[in-house]
Motif scaffolding. Structure first.
Motif, mmCIF file in Angstrom:
data_model
loop_
_atom_site.group_PDB
_atom_site.id
_atom_site.type_symbol
_atom_site.label_atom_id
_atom_site.label_comp_id
_atom_site.label_asym_id
_atom_site.label_seq_id
_atom_site.Cartn_x
_atom_site.Cartn_y
_atom_site.Cartn_z
ATOM 1 N N PRO A 134 -13.163 -18.755 -20.928
ATOM 2 C CA PRO A 134 -14.529 -18.412 -21.339
ATOM 3 C C PRO A 134 -14.634 -18.047 -22.818
ATOM 4 O O PRO A 134 -15.542 -18.509 -23.513
ATOM 5 C CB PRO A 134 -14.883 -17.223 -20.435
ATOM 6 C CG PRO A 134 -13.995 -17.377 -19.249
ATOM 7 C CD PRO A 134 -12.726 -17.935 -19.779
ATOM 8 N N TRP A 135 -13.696 -17.211 -23.309
ATOM 9 C CA TRP A 135 -13.800 -16.795 -24.705
ATOM 10 C C TRP A 135 -13.431 -17.928 -25.649
ATOM 11 O O TRP A 135 -13.931 -17.993 -26.783
ATOM 12 C CB TRP A 135 -12.945 -15.562 -24.962
ATOM 13 C CG TRP A 135 -13.705 -14.315 -24.663
ATOM 14 C CD1 TRP A 135 -13.546 -13.467 -23.610
ATOM 15 C CD2 TRP A 135 -14.793 -13.794 -25.425
ATOM 16 N NE1 TRP A 135 -14.473 -12.453 -23.657
ATOM 17 C CE2 TRP A 135 -15.245 -12.628 -24.762
ATOM 18 C CE3 TRP A 135 -15.436 -14.196 -26.592
ATOM 19 C CZ2 TRP A 135 -16.298 -11.859 -25.239
ATOM 20 C CZ3 TRP A 135 -16.497 -13.436 -27.073
ATOM 21 C CH2 TRP A 135 -16.911 -12.288 -26.396
ATOM 22 N N ALA A 136 -12.557 -18.833 -25.219
ATOM 23 C CA ALA A 136 -12.273 -20.011 -26.040
ATOM 24 C C ALA A 136 -13.527 -20.857 -26.183
ATOM 25 O O ALA A 136 -13.822 -21.393 -27.266
ATOM 26 C CB ALA A 136 -11.135 -20.818 -25.414
ATOM 27 N N ALA A 137 -14.278 -20.993 -25.097
ATOM 28 C CA ALA A 137 -15.532 -21.747 -25.156
ATOM 29 C C ALA A 137 -16.529 -21.091 -26.105
ATOM 30 O O ALA A 137 -17.221 -21.769 -26.883
ATOM 31 C CB ALA A 137 -16.128 -21.868 -23.757
ATOM 32 N N VAL A 138 -16.610 -19.756 -26.059
ATOM 33 C CA VAL A 138 -17.509 -19.031 -26.959
ATOM 34 C C VAL A 138 -17.094 -19.240 -28.412
ATOM 35 O O VAL A 138 -17.923 -19.524 -29.289
ATOM 36 C CB VAL A 138 -17.519 -17.525 -26.608
ATOM 37 C CG1 VAL A 138 -18.296 -16.739 -27.658
ATOM 38 C CG2 VAL A 138 -18.129 -17.309 -25.233
ATOM 39 N N SER A 150 -19.126 -21.305 -31.376
ATOM 40 C CA SER A 150 -19.658 -20.546 -32.516
ATOM 41 C C SER A 150 -19.381 -21.204 -33.857
ATOM 42 O O SER A 150 -20.002 -20.846 -34.865
ATOM 43 C CB SER A 150 -19.061 -19.139 -32.511
ATOM 44 O OG SER A 150 -17.664 -19.170 -32.772
ATOM 45 N N VAL A 151 -18.435 -22.154 -33.915
ATOM 46 C CA VAL A 151 -18.098 -22.791 -35.196
ATOM 47 C C VAL A 151 -18.488 -24.270 -35.210
ATOM 48 O O VAL A 151 -17.977 -25.042 -36.023
ATOM 49 C CB VAL A 151 -16.587 -22.641 -35.499
ATOM 50 C CG1 VAL A 151 -16.248 -21.184 -35.749
ATOM 51 C CG2 VAL A 151 -15.728 -23.206 -34.374
ATOM 52 N N LEU A 152 -19.358 -24.676 -34.316
ATOM 53 C CA LEU A 152 -19.852 -26.046 -34.320
ATOM 54 C C LEU A 152 -21.035 -26.191 -35.277
ATOM 55 O O LEU A 152 -21.805 -25.248 -35.483
ATOM 56 C CB LEU A 152 -20.286 -26.465 -32.916
ATOM 57 C CG LEU A 152 -19.206 -26.600 -31.844
ATOM 58 C CD1 LEU A 152 -19.843 -26.970 -30.513
ATOM 59 C CD2 LEU A 152 -18.147 -27.634 -32.239
ATOM 60 N N ARG A 153 -21.169 -27.365 -35.842
ATOM 61 C CA ARG A 153 -22.347 -27.645 -36.668
ATOM 62 C C ARG A 153 -23.582 -27.844 -35.788
ATOM 63 O O ARG A 153 -24.627 -27.235 -36.020
ATOM 64 C CB ARG A 153 -22.119 -28.891 -37.529
ATOM 65 C CG ARG A 153 -21.016 -28.749 -38.566
ATOM 66 C CD ARG A 153 -20.845 -30.048 -39.337
ATOM 67 N NE ARG A 153 -19.727 -29.969 -40.262
ATOM 68 C CZ ARG A 153 -19.835 -29.516 -41.520
ATOM 69 N NH1 ARG A 153 -21.011 -29.151 -41.982
ATOM 70 N NH2 ARG A 153 -18.770 -29.475 -42.309
ATOM 71 N N ARG A 180 -19.135 -20.901 -40.595
ATOM 72 C CA ARG A 180 -20.368 -20.437 -39.949
ATOM 73 C C ARG A 180 -20.320 -18.935 -39.656
ATOM 74 O O ARG A 180 -21.315 -18.226 -39.829
ATOM 75 C CB ARG A 180 -20.609 -21.215 -38.649
ATOM 76 C CG ARG A 180 -21.076 -22.638 -38.858
ATOM 77 C CD ARG A 180 -21.588 -23.223 -37.551
ATOM 78 N NE ARG A 180 -22.755 -22.496 -37.079
ATOM 79 C CZ ARG A 180 -24.007 -22.795 -37.411
ATOM 80 N NH1 ARG A 180 -24.243 -23.815 -38.214
ATOM 81 N NH2 ARG A 180 -25.016 -22.104 -36.927
ATOM 82 N N LEU A 181 -19.181 -18.429 -39.183
ATOM 83 C CA LEU A 181 -19.094 -17.011 -38.841
ATOM 84 C C LEU A 181 -19.245 -16.111 -40.072
ATOM 85 O O LEU A 181 -20.030 -15.146 -40.029
ATOM 86 C CB LEU A 181 -17.780 -16.728 -38.110
ATOM 87 C CG LEU A 181 -17.679 -17.308 -36.687
ATOM 88 C CD1 LEU A 181 -16.314 -17.019 -36.084
ATOM 89 C CD2 LEU A 181 -18.781 -16.743 -35.807
ATOM 90 N N ILE A 228 -25.552 -21.754 -30.969
ATOM 91 C CA ILE A 228 -24.415 -21.560 -31.861
ATOM 92 C C ILE A 228 -24.475 -20.178 -32.518
ATOM 93 O O ILE A 228 -23.476 -19.461 -32.584
ATOM 94 C CB ILE A 228 -24.373 -22.679 -32.923
ATOM 95 C CG1 ILE A 228 -24.124 -24.024 -32.241
ATOM 96 C CG2 ILE A 228 -23.303 -22.396 -33.968
ATOM 97 C CD1 ILE A 228 -24.161 -25.199 -33.191
ATOM 98 N N ASP A 229 -25.654 -19.781 -33.008
ATOM 99 C CA ASP A 229 -25.793 -18.464 -33.625
ATOM 100 C C ASP A 229 -25.578 -17.353 -32.600
ATOM 101 O O ASP A 229 -24.991 -16.310 -32.911
ATOM 102 C CB ASP A 229 -27.175 -18.320 -34.269
ATOM 103 C CG ASP A 229 -27.300 -19.152 -35.537
ATOM 104 O OD1 ASP A 229 -26.249 -19.562 -36.071
ATOM 105 O OD2 ASP A 229 -28.438 -19.403 -35.982
ATOM 106 N N GLY A 230 -26.069 -17.574 -31.374
ATOM 107 C CA GLY A 230 -25.848 -16.576 -30.330
ATOM 108 C C GLY A 230 -24.379 -16.401 -30.010
ATOM 109 O O GLY A 230 -23.883 -15.279 -29.857
ATOM 110 N N MET A 231 -23.641 -17.512 -29.917
ATOM 111 C CA MET A 231 -22.209 -17.440 -29.668
ATOM 112 C C MET A 231 -21.471 -16.808 -30.841
ATOM 113 O O MET A 231 -20.507 -16.055 -30.668
ATOM 114 C CB MET A 231 -21.656 -18.846 -29.401
ATOM 115 C CG MET A 231 -22.124 -19.453 -28.090
ATOM 116 S SD MET A 231 -21.552 -18.534 -26.646
ATOM 117 C CE MET A 231 -21.872 -19.734 -25.349
ATOM 118 N N GLY A 232 -21.923 -17.104 -32.052
ATOM 119 C CA GLY A 232 -21.310 -16.486 -33.228
ATOM 120 C C GLY A 232 -21.482 -14.980 -33.222
ATOM 121 O O GLY A 232 -20.546 -14.238 -33.556
ATOM 122 N N MET A 233 -22.665 -14.521 -32.826
ATOM 123 C CA MET A 233 -22.888 -13.080 -32.721
ATOM 124 C C MET A 233 -21.988 -12.472 -31.654
ATOM 125 O O MET A 233 -21.503 -11.341 -31.805
ATOM 126 C CB MET A 233 -24.359 -12.820 -32.397
ATOM 127 C CG MET A 233 -24.729 -11.343 -32.420
ATOM 128 S SD MET A 233 -24.333 -10.557 -33.981
ATOM 129 C CE MET A 233 -25.574 -9.290 -34.082
#
Length: 290
Positions: free
Chosen positions: A53-57, A61-64, A79-80, A265-270
């Motif tokens: 799960p955390w690998a997916a997050v 989070s670093v995808l364009r 991105r982060l 993506i922004d939500g996962m980055g947060m």
């Protein structure tokens, strides 16, 4: 139903406080040829429950863009850091840290007081106190949030509290108070009452016995309750979403807003930033308190 179950179980839990102090030992069992299957099974649980799960997050989070999938050209490691430079992200992060720290401290203090009243005094109505302390665990978070709004939005209440972020600290304290009460109660139940008797025989009053005898022993439990409350309050959503006043945003609210708007993506980055920040805070606090 929950309170009824508590009343039924209370005599069995209370029996521990009347037992003498014991030394518990752990018997180790050699698995032999089952060692590697057991290790494989446990490693599988860790991978499925935590790593995947955390690998997916982290990857998301670093995808364009989501639509281009997992290709090297679609990754953007910057991105982060760029997200962390966002003023809204920093404001939400600092607000969550501040509220979580205040709520954890309040839970530690109130939980210690409740645990002491339940296990080291003969105050009448102790069962009612324990039931009230554990009631938030049996109440949906959304119900507590609406109740807080109803109470603190009354005309006779100070409006500056309802209109400030500190109403969230009150909500967090109510929701997580059972953790503090149970941690301290369990610690006090493991301490033989003869320790109090020895202090009483030496002429120490109730406050001195608690400060000099009991408190040093239960400090790890209080610290554990503090750390657990802080970690959970950092990502609490229900009360943060409903009770928060205008202009106040926490990390969980920020993530929810981005998910609702399609900014996955922004939500996962947060989420990644929150996890790293929480771990840093917890490790620093653990090092400070030993």
């Amino acid at each position: 139903v929950t309170l009824l179950a508590l009343l039924v179980a209370r005599p069995f839990m209370g029996d521990w406080s009347r037992r003498s102090l014991r030394t518990w030992t752990i018997d180790q069992v050699r698995l032999g040829r089952f060692r590697w299957p057991a290790l494989t099974f446990m490693a599988g649980l860790v991978i499925v429950a935590g790593v995947i799960p955390w690998a997916a997050v982290l990857v998301t989070s670093v995808l364009r863009t989501i639509s281009h999938g997992l290709t090297w050209a679609n990754f953007e490691l910057a991105r982060l850091p760029e997200l962390l430079l966002n003023s809204d992200v920093r404001a939400a992060l600092f607000t969550s840290i501040e509220l979580a720290a205040v709520a954890a401290t309040a839970v530690g203090v109130l939980g210690t007081a409740i645990g002491y009243l339940l296990n080291r005094t003969q105050v009448r109505g102790r069962a009612a106190i324990e039931s009230l302390a554990l009631l938030p665990t049996a109440t949906p978070g959304i119900v507590i949030a609406v109740a807080i709004i109803v109470v603190w939005n009354q005309p006779f209440m100070p409006h500056r509290i309802y209109d400030s972020q500190w109403v969230l600290a009150i909500a967090y304290t109510i929701v997580f108070l059972p953790y503090g009460a149970r941690y301290v109660s369990a610690a006090l139940q493991s301490i033989s009452p003869t320790l109090d008797d020895a202090g009483r025989t030496s002429g120490a009053g109730g406050l001195r016995r608690f400060v000099r005898l009991l408190f040093p022993i239960i400090v790890p439990s209080i610290a554990s309750a503090w750390l657990l409350t802080f970690a959970i309050a950092m990502r609490e959503l229900e009360n943060s979403l409903i009770v928060r006043p205008a202009g106040t945003t926490t990390v969980s609210v920020y993530m929810w807003q981005n998910f609702a708007q399609g900014s996955i993506i922004d939500g996962m980055g947060m989420a990644v930033i929150t996890l790293v920040t929480t771990l840093i805070c917890l490790l620093a606090i653990r090092r400070f308190i030993g």
